[in-house]
Design an enzyme around this catalytic site. Structure first.
Site, short mmCIF file in Angstrom:
data_model
loop_
_atom_site.label_atom_id
_atom_site.label_comp_id
_atom_site.label_asym_id
_atom_site.label_seq_id
_atom_site.Cartn_x
_atom_site.Cartn_y
_atom_site.Cartn_z
N LEU A 33 14.08 -1.66 -12.00
CA LEU A 33 13.33 -2.65 -12.80
C LEU A 33 12.12 -3.21 -12.06
CD1 LEU A 33 16.38 -4.58 -14.31
CD2 LEU A 33 15.15 -2.59 -15.25
N HIS A 34 11.07 -3.42 -12.83
CA HIS A 34 9.84 -4.07 -12.32
C HIS A 34 9.48 -5.19 -13.30
CE1 HIS A 34 7.95 -1.68 -15.43
NE2 HIS A 34 8.38 -0.56 -14.86
N GLY A 36 7.34 -5.36 -15.56
CA GLY A 36 7.16 -4.90 -16.95
C GLY A 36 8.47 -5.00 -17.71
N HIS A 37 9.55 -4.50 -17.08
CA HIS A 37 10.86 -4.61 -17.72
C HIS A 37 11.25 -6.08 -17.91
CE1 HIS A 37 11.54 -0.58 -15.59
NE2 HIS A 37 11.78 -0.29 -16.85
N GLN A 61 17.13 13.01 -22.43
CA GLN A 61 15.69 12.94 -22.63
C GLN A 61 14.90 13.58 -21.49
OE1 GLN A 61 15.94 8.56 -22.74
NE2 GLN A 61 14.07 8.52 -21.52
N ASP A 149 5.02 2.51 -23.66
CA ASP A 149 5.52 3.79 -24.20
C ASP A 149 5.31 3.72 -25.71
OD1 ASP A 149 6.97 4.97 -21.69
OD2 ASP A 149 7.47 2.86 -21.75
N MET A 183 2.50 -0.91 -14.94
CA MET A 183 3.72 -0.81 -14.11
C MET A 183 4.64 0.27 -14.67
SD MET A 183 4.69 -4.69 -13.19
CE MET A 183 3.52 -5.71 -12.32
N SER A 185 8.33 2.73 -13.33
CA SER A 185 9.26 3.13 -12.27
C SER A 185 8.74 4.35 -11.52
CB SER A 185 10.63 3.45 -12.87
OG SER A 185 11.10 2.33 -13.59
P1 AMP Z 1 12.12 2.68 -18.93
O1 AMP Z 1 13.06 2.06 -17.96
O2 AMP Z 1 10.91 3.30 -18.29
O3 AMP Z 1 12.80 3.58 -19.93
O4 AMP Z 1 11.53 1.48 -19.79
C1 AMP Z 1 12.36 0.58 -20.46
C2 AMP Z 1 11.53 -0.31 -21.35
O5 AMP Z 1 10.58 -1.01 -20.57
C3 AMP Z 1 10.73 0.47 -22.42
O6 AMP Z 1 10.75 -0.26 -23.63
C4 AMP Z 1 9.36 0.50 -21.81
O7 AMP Z 1 8.33 0.64 -22.76
C5 AMP Z 1 9.29 -0.85 -21.13
N1 AMP Z 1 8.28 -0.87 -20.08
C6 AMP Z 1 8.17 -0.01 -19.04
N2 AMP Z 1 7.07 -0.30 -18.30
C7 AMP Z 1 6.49 -1.36 -18.91
C8 AMP Z 1 5.30 -2.13 -18.63
N3 AMP Z 1 4.51 -1.85 -17.60
N4 AMP Z 1 5.01 -3.15 -19.46
C9 AMP Z 1 5.81 -3.44 -20.53
N5 AMP Z 1 6.92 -2.75 -20.85
C10 AMP Z 1 7.26 -1.73 -20.05
#
Ligand code: AMP
Length: 277
Positions: A33-34, A36-37, A61, A149, A183, A185
């Protein structure tokens, strides 16, 4: 903050919350997690009584040549970050999501066609299937997804409409590093030299947006932008497109609902980004 490690523990928890009449919000993630999450939890804060963050690296996926095995799994750090927000009521981190013999998937079309699907043909099948399972297993009333995304967000909205799911979908804006890089991962895979180059993508997207608003033909602007991206050290462009934000149909001149979508390779890393125009 509860940590629920399988669908039975999850079901027992959500049954209690439902019995108390509480509205359940979920933040689906693959972990590592960052900010953004974490920003997704802020969006749910005022809209849900209980917030569940799900952490699951979904094999369905990933293509065989993608990074499933090495995708960063940083559970203890993730738990600490979620605890620190003070907003997360439970983490759902299932070890297993697909029983032996699992054979039923969701195959999105419509907004799922083109862009990502041209390069990752089974990606949205994997995403839609896991998100549907997570909705079922968590008892979600509301869920939030990042605009970063962007096509994925549209695919999920379409699935909810098409399959009559009673889950409200919220969108949350893309959170960026100070230099503009969205941001992700996967940014952790960038070498220091690549990390210097990476923010150029957003700079070019901003310049492109200004030019589109200025009224020049979109074709010409996009070709110039692609040349600049490749000249800056990026290795390949999967797509760099201007489209309608609802239908994702290409637009050849400025429209009120316009959106730039990009997927670009930098060394071994694939960056994706979006910008409203
Ligand atoms: P992931 O862990 O990459 O599957 O992302 C999980 C959720 O976090 C998804 O809804 C992504 O669109 C959202 N997400 C990832 N990076 C960002 C970001 N930089 N800003 C906002 N939402 C993000």
């Amino acid at each position: 903050m509860k940590i629920l490690r399988n669908k039975h523990e999850m079901a027992a928890q959500f049954a209690l919350w439902k019995k108390a009449g509480l509205r359940i919000g979920i933040v689906p993630t693959m972990g590592n997690l960052h900010n953004g999450h974490l920003s997704l939890l802020d969006v749910l804060d005022a809209r849900a009584d209980k917030i569940i963050t799900t952490i699951y690296v979904n094999p369905l996926q990933f293509a065989p040549d993608e990074d499933f095995n090495v995708y960063p799994r940083t559970h203890e750090e993730d738990f600490a970050k979620l605890r620190e927000t003070g907003k997360c009521d439970a983490i759902f981190i299932p070890e297993q999501m697909y029983e032996d013999g699992h054979a039923t998937t969701i195959q999105p079309a419509g907004v799922a066609l083109g862009y990502e699907t041209e390069f990752r043909p089974h990606f949205f099948e994997g995403v839609a299937t896991i998100v549907h399972k997570l909705f079922q297993q968590t008892g979600a009333d509301i869920a939030v997804f990042g605009e970063k995304d962007y096509q994925q967000l549209q695919v999920i909205k379409q699935m909810v409409t098409d399959l009559d799911l009673s889950v409200e979908i919220l969108a949350s804006p893309t959170i960026r590093e100070a230099d503009g890089l969205a941001m992700s991962s996967r940014n952790g895979y960038l070498t220091p030299a690549e990390r210097q180059i990476a923010p150029i993508l957003y700079q070019v997207m901003q310049e492109t947006a200004d030019q589109i608003r200025g009224g020049k033909p979109v074709d010409t602007i996009l070709s110039q932008a692609c040349r600049k991206i490749l000249a800056s050290g990026f290795s390949a462009i999967d797509y760099f497109s201007y489209c309608d934000a609802q239908t994702l149909a290409n637009a050849d001149s400025h429209i009120e609902t316009g959106m730039l979508l990009a997927a670009i390779h930098l060394g071994n890393v694939r960056l994706i980004d979006q910008l409203k125009v």
